[in-house]
Design a protein around this motif. Structure first.
Motif, PDB file in Angstrom:
ATOM      1  N   GLY A  20       0.785  -1.224   0.000  1.00 38.59           N
ATOM      2  CA  GLY A  20       0.000   0.000   0.000  1.00 38.59           C
ATOM      3  C   GLY A  20       0.818   1.274   0.000  1.00 38.59           C
ATOM      4  N   GLN A  21       2.116   1.175  -0.202  1.00 40.55           N
ATOM      5  CA  GLN A  21       2.991   2.339  -0.105  1.00 40.55           C
ATOM      6  C   GLN A  21       3.340   2.919  -1.464  1.00 40.55           C
ATOM      7  OE1 GLN A  21       3.695   3.532   3.006  1.00 40.55           O
ATOM      8  NE2 GLN A  21       2.308   1.870   3.548  1.00 40.55           N
ATOM      9  N   GLU A  22       3.533   4.216  -1.493  1.00 39.59           N
ATOM     10  CA  GLU A  22       4.095   4.860  -2.674  1.00 39.59           C
ATOM     11  C   GLU A  22       5.600   4.805  -2.565  1.00 39.59           C
ATOM     12  OE1 GLU A  22       2.653   8.698  -3.753  1.00 39.59           O
ATOM     13  OE2 GLU A  22       0.618   8.226  -3.124  1.00 39.59           O
ATOM     14  N   GLY A  23       6.275   4.787  -3.691  1.00 37.34           N
ATOM     15  CA  GLY A  23       7.726   4.715  -3.687  1.00 37.34           C
ATOM     16  C   GLY A  23       8.191   3.279  -3.604  1.00 37.34           C
ATOM     17  N   LYS A  24       9.490   3.116  -3.461  1.00 42.38           N
ATOM     18  CA  LYS A  24      10.091   1.779  -3.390  1.00 42.38           C
ATOM     19  C   LYS A  24      10.858   1.662  -2.088  1.00 42.38           C
ATOM     20  CE  LYS A  24      10.130   0.555  -8.088  1.00 42.38           C
ATOM     21  NZ  LYS A  24      10.195  -0.727  -8.684  1.00 42.38           N
ATOM     22  N   TRP A  25      10.681   0.538  -1.434  1.00 44.72           N
ATOM     23  CA  TRP A  25      11.275   0.333  -0.120  1.00 44.72           C
ATOM     24  C   TRP A  25      11.892  -1.052  -0.030  1.00 44.72           C
ATOM     25  CZ3 TRP A  25      10.977   4.676   2.723  1.00 44.72           C
ATOM     26  CH2 TRP A  25      10.005   5.613   2.361  1.00 44.72           C
ATOM     27  N   ASP A  26      12.950  -1.186   0.761  1.00 47.40           N
ATOM     28  CA  ASP A  26      13.543  -2.464   1.146  1.00 47.40           C
ATOM     29  C   ASP A  26      13.350  -2.624   2.643  1.00 47.40           C
ATOM     30  OD1 ASP A  26      14.591  -3.279  -1.319  1.00 47.40           O
ATOM     31  OD2 ASP A  26      16.638  -2.671  -0.857  1.00 47.40           O
TER      32      ASP A  26
END
Length: 165
Positions: A20-26
């Motif tokens: 559900g998040q915008e952007g890219k995450w690790d």
């Protein structure tokens, strides 16, 4: 009213949160880290060429070739490699590879210490991973780590041969 949400620290919680998040995450050792999404033309071209080469070389099924939009779970993290080959089909709703065999990262000046350090060590923890490849984008150079039949990782060397999956 101040609402605080608990940040996910496990792989499963992170994958559910990340959808559900915008952007890219690790997820790196229990911490959520912003992924680099600003890549150079050379980086994009190398990734696209690797996918094209692998697509011509591998039969489908069982192999799935993916890019940085599809994850891999390590012993401590969830990462999104530039290119990856999964040796199992899994199902269409999987968020990470089922049986990663090959991981390719394309080096950028800002990611080089991470790719040669923590990522390398994390990727080595993936059971069944056979090869980890790093490609330089400013010169013709590749580093290849391969796991042998004794489950030991060979030191990197410049490679021009084909890799056995």
């Amino acid at each position: 009213m101040n609402v605080q949400t608990k940040r996910p620290t496990t792989s499963a919680d992170f994958l559910a949160w990340n959808e559900g998040q915008e952007g890219k995450w690790d997820l790196v050792a229990g911490r959520i880290v912003d992924m680099m999404v600003r890549v150079s033309r050379n980086h994009a071209l190398l990734a696209a060429r690797m996918v094209a080469i692998l697509s011509r070389s591998l039969s489908f099924p069982p192999y799935t070739i993916s890019t940085a939009d599809f994850g891999v779970t390590t012993a401590t993290s969830v990462r999104y490699p530039d290119v990856m080959v999964d040796g199992a089909m899994g199902n269409g709703t999987d968020l990470t590879a089922v049986q990663p065999l090959l991981i390719v990262e394309i080096l950028s000046p800002s990611t080089m210490p991470i790719d040669f350090g923590p990522k390398l060590e994390e990727y080595k923890t993936i059971s069944g991973l056979k090869h980890y490849v790093m490609l330089a984008q400013g010169e013709i150079q590749a580093w290849v780590w391969s796991r042998d039949d004794k489950d030991e990782w060979a030191e990197p060397e410049l490679e021009s041969n084909t890799l056995k999956l």
